[in-house]
Design a protein around this motif. Structure first.
Motif, PDB file in Angstrom:
ATOM      1  N   MET A  90      -3.931  40.502 -30.057  1.00 36.09           N
ATOM      2  CA  MET A  90      -4.838  41.127 -29.097  1.00 36.09           C
ATOM      3  C   MET A  90      -5.260  42.512 -29.575  1.00 36.09           C
ATOM      4  O   MET A  90      -6.416  42.911 -29.464  1.00 36.09           O
ATOM      5  CB  MET A  90      -4.175  41.219 -27.726  1.00 36.09           C
ATOM      6  CG  MET A  90      -3.948  39.878 -27.056  1.00 36.09           C
ATOM      7  SD  MET A  90      -5.462  39.017 -26.577  1.00 36.09           S
ATOM      8  CE  MET A  90      -5.717  39.672 -24.936  1.00 36.09           C
ATOM      9  N   ASP A  93      -7.908  42.223 -32.185  1.00 39.15           N
ATOM     10  CA  ASP A  93      -9.032  41.359 -31.818  1.00 39.15           C
ATOM     11  C   ASP A  93      -9.029  40.060 -32.620  1.00 39.15           C
ATOM     12  O   ASP A  93     -10.071  39.555 -33.040  1.00 39.15           O
ATOM     13  CB  ASP A  93     -10.362  42.098 -31.987  1.00 39.15           C
ATOM     14  CG  ASP A  93     -10.583  43.146 -30.910  1.00 39.15           C
ATOM     15  OD1 ASP A  93     -10.027  42.990 -29.809  1.00 39.15           O
ATOM     16  OD2 ASP A  93     -11.297  44.129 -31.181  1.00 39.15           O
ATOM     17  N   GLN A  94      -7.833  39.509 -32.824  1.00 38.62           N
ATOM     18  CA  GLN A  94      -7.683  38.228 -33.531  1.00 38.62           C
ATOM     19  C   GLN A  94      -6.948  37.212 -32.645  1.00 38.62           C
ATOM     20  O   GLN A  94      -6.301  36.304 -33.144  1.00 38.62           O
ATOM     21  CB  GLN A  94      -6.911  38.434 -34.833  1.00 38.62           C
ATOM     22  CG  GLN A  94      -7.679  39.243 -35.871  1.00 38.62           C
ATOM     23  CD  GLN A  94      -6.923  39.351 -37.178  1.00 38.62           C
ATOM     24  OE1 GLN A  94      -5.697  39.393 -37.210  1.00 38.62           O
ATOM     25  NE2 GLN A  94      -7.654  39.387 -38.277  1.00 38.62           N
ATOM     26  N   LYS A 115      -9.669  43.163 -22.947  1.00 40.60           N
ATOM     27  CA  LYS A 115      -9.255  42.147 -23.909  1.00 40.60           C
ATOM     28  C   LYS A 115      -9.457  40.719 -23.422  1.00 40.60           C
ATOM     29  O   LYS A 115      -9.363  39.779 -24.222  1.00 40.60           O
ATOM     30  CB  LYS A 115      -7.777  42.352 -24.271  1.00 40.60           C
ATOM     31  CG  LYS A 115      -7.487  43.659 -25.003  1.00 40.60           C
ATOM     32  CD  LYS A 115      -8.183  43.724 -26.344  1.00 40.60           C
ATOM     33  CE  LYS A 115      -7.807  44.971 -27.122  1.00 40.60           C
ATOM     34  NZ  LYS A 115      -8.506  45.042 -28.437  1.00 40.60           N
ATOM     35  N   ALA A 333     -10.073  35.091 -24.430  1.00 44.08           N
ATOM     36  CA  ALA A 333     -10.159  36.352 -25.150  1.00 44.08           C
ATOM     37  C   ALA A 333     -11.577  36.901 -25.133  1.00 44.08           C
ATOM     38  O   ALA A 333     -12.542  36.171 -25.409  1.00 44.08           O
ATOM     39  CB  ALA A 333      -9.691  36.178 -26.590  1.00 44.08           C
ATOM     40  N   SER A 335     -12.773  38.871 -27.247  1.00 48.82           N
ATOM     41  CA  SER A 335     -13.253  38.991 -28.627  1.00 48.82           C
ATOM     42  C   SER A 335     -13.833  37.702 -29.180  1.00 48.82           C
ATOM     43  O   SER A 335     -14.414  37.694 -30.270  1.00 48.82           O
ATOM     44  CB  SER A 335     -12.101  39.457 -29.530  1.00 48.82           C
ATOM     45  OG  SER A 335     -11.026  38.523 -29.491  1.00 48.82           O
TER      46      SER A 335
END
Length: 442
Positions: A90, A93-94, A115, A333, A335
């Motif tokens: 997190m 951003d993966q 997030k 997520a 991202s």
């Protein structure tokens, strides 16, 4: 930044759960990277441990068979490994597109740091899914009146289990009060049977004892004051009393010898109960399924007993109150790409909660959070157990979310550290309280 008192309170009094098991990292299904999804699809992380892992995997397989252009790629982690891995992912951003959450403080931190996706509008658009679930299951997924995770799976209060055969062996009855529980400790020890099985190495199993003692002694308001960040909330008289009683039970030899080195993640504590080496165990409702699978005729033959946690003389807590985990949750997520989010939401809408998953949870001795699922209990060999859990959860005056989920991750880590020290008798109740007071947020 803090959430409003109203939104804080909703986490604790309304939450109705999913099995949590833990240790090393395993994998079921491939993944190209930490959170990388297949083209046109989405990545998803799940927790290991049966029966939940199998139900989750079957749900994804069924969805993928009908949605090849929006396939979900799975990676499975044991509980503790997941908690470490997801924090790193997190932050970088993966994260996977779809990720397990326990709601409460951890989810709130994700929301504050942008997030995870706001799923309120998604649920408004998918009313069939939303309206099929226990309304109270949404509380721990709600932050400032917006919903950030989809409830799913099963409701799992913490249950007081006991072995009927060993109770009969020593001529004892299950305890209904704390004093009766303490009186049983020498009875079982003298018979060469551990009074209580405990996987203390995992720490969150120890926490269950404190959760119930705080509730039975101080009532729901005691932990609410902690959650609301009231000054010195951890050192209130009822709190010190609960901490003191916990250490009295440890000193009396209430827990199995060597409990601090026993891992709940391997189900070793459960094995002590179903093999008759321990008489009692406080644990999540999810352990019924694993004991049924691993314990031979212990469950099917009728030797497993269950009840609510004993009352404490002089306590102000409601005996009908329960503690445990709210429903299982999955978040999306922030991202992720738009395509990944679209695939994820399609799975959440169509593949996460189905007739097949509802029946699968029931078949494994769990109560789904699906409204009306109790109508399916009558054909189950576990009907008596299922009805007990359903009644315990639905009839509870309050359903306290597990502390390591309700609190912020920082406070939860500190809590587990201090609980380990408390049970190892290396700190006093007052030292525990003083250290925990430093984590309070006003």
């Amino acid at each position: 930044m803090t959430s409003s008192p109203a939104s804080r309170r909703s986490f604790l009094t309304l939450a109705l759960a999913t099995p949590l098991t833990a240790a090393a990292l395993t994998s079921c299904g491939g993944s190209s990277g930490p959170g990388e999804a297949p083209e046109g699809g989405a990545s998803m992380w799940i927790l290991t441990g049966q029966p939940g892992e199998g139900i989750r995997t079957d749900a994804v397989d069924a969805f993928n068979a009908a949605n090849e252009d929006a396939a979900i790629t799975l990676t499975a982690f044991q509980n503790d490994a997941y908690k470490t891995k997801i924090r790193t992912a997190m932050g970088a951003d993966q994260a996977p597109t779809i990720l397990p959450s326990w709601g409460g403080g951890g989810l709130r931190d994700y929301v504050r740091n942008d997030k995870v996706e706001d799923l309120t509008d998604f649920l408004e658009e998918n009313t069939e899914l939303r309206d099929s679930l226990f309304p109270s299951a949404f509380a721990a997924a709600t932050v400032d009146d917006r919903i950030y995770a989809v409830p799913c799976e099963a409701v799992t209060p913490i249950v007081f289990y006991y072995n009927k055969a060993v109770f009969e062996q020593v001529g004892a009855q299950p305890p209904t009060t704390w004093d009766e529980l303490l009186a049983l400790v020498p009875v079982f020890n003298d018979a060469g049977i551990a009074p209580i099985a405990l996987g203390g190495q995992s720490r969150w199993t120890n926490m269950m004892w404190l959760e119930y003692l705080y509730d039975r002694i101080g009532g729901a308001e005691l932990f609410q004051s902690i959650y609301d960040g009231e000054p010195d909330a951890w050192s209130q008289p009822a709190s010190i009393d609960a901490l003191t009683k916990t250490q009295e039970l440890v000193r009396a030899g209430g827990f199995v010898t060597g409990f601090a080195s026993i891992a709940a993640d391997t189900n070793a504590d459960q094995a002590l109960l179903y093999t008759g080496r321990a008489a009692m165990m406080l644990h999540g409702a999810w352990t019924y399924g694993s004991m049924k699978a691993d314990g031979g005729e212990f469950v099917t033959g009728g030797d497993l007993g269950w009840m609510t946690f004993p009352s404490v003389e002089g306590g102000v807590g409601d005996p009908s109150a329960t503690v445990g985990n709210p429903s299982g949750y999955y978040a999306v997520a922030a991202s992720a790409t738009d395509a990944e989010k679209e695939a994820a939401k399609k799975f959440l809408a169509e593949g996460l909660v189905t007739d097949a998953t509802t029946q699968a949870w029931i078949d494994n001795g769990s109560v789904p959070i699906v409204l009306g699922s109790d109508s399916l209990f009558q054909d189950s060999e576990d009907a008596e157990w299922l009805q007990f859990v359903y009644d315990l959860a639905s009839g509870a005056s309050t359903f306290q979310q597990s502390w390591d989920q309700a609190l912020s991750p920082t406070a939860a880590d500190k809590l587990l550290e201090n609980i380990e020290k408390l049970f190892n008798l290396s700190i006093t109740p007052q030292q525990f309280a003083d250290d925990m007071n430093t984590t309070l947020e006003s």
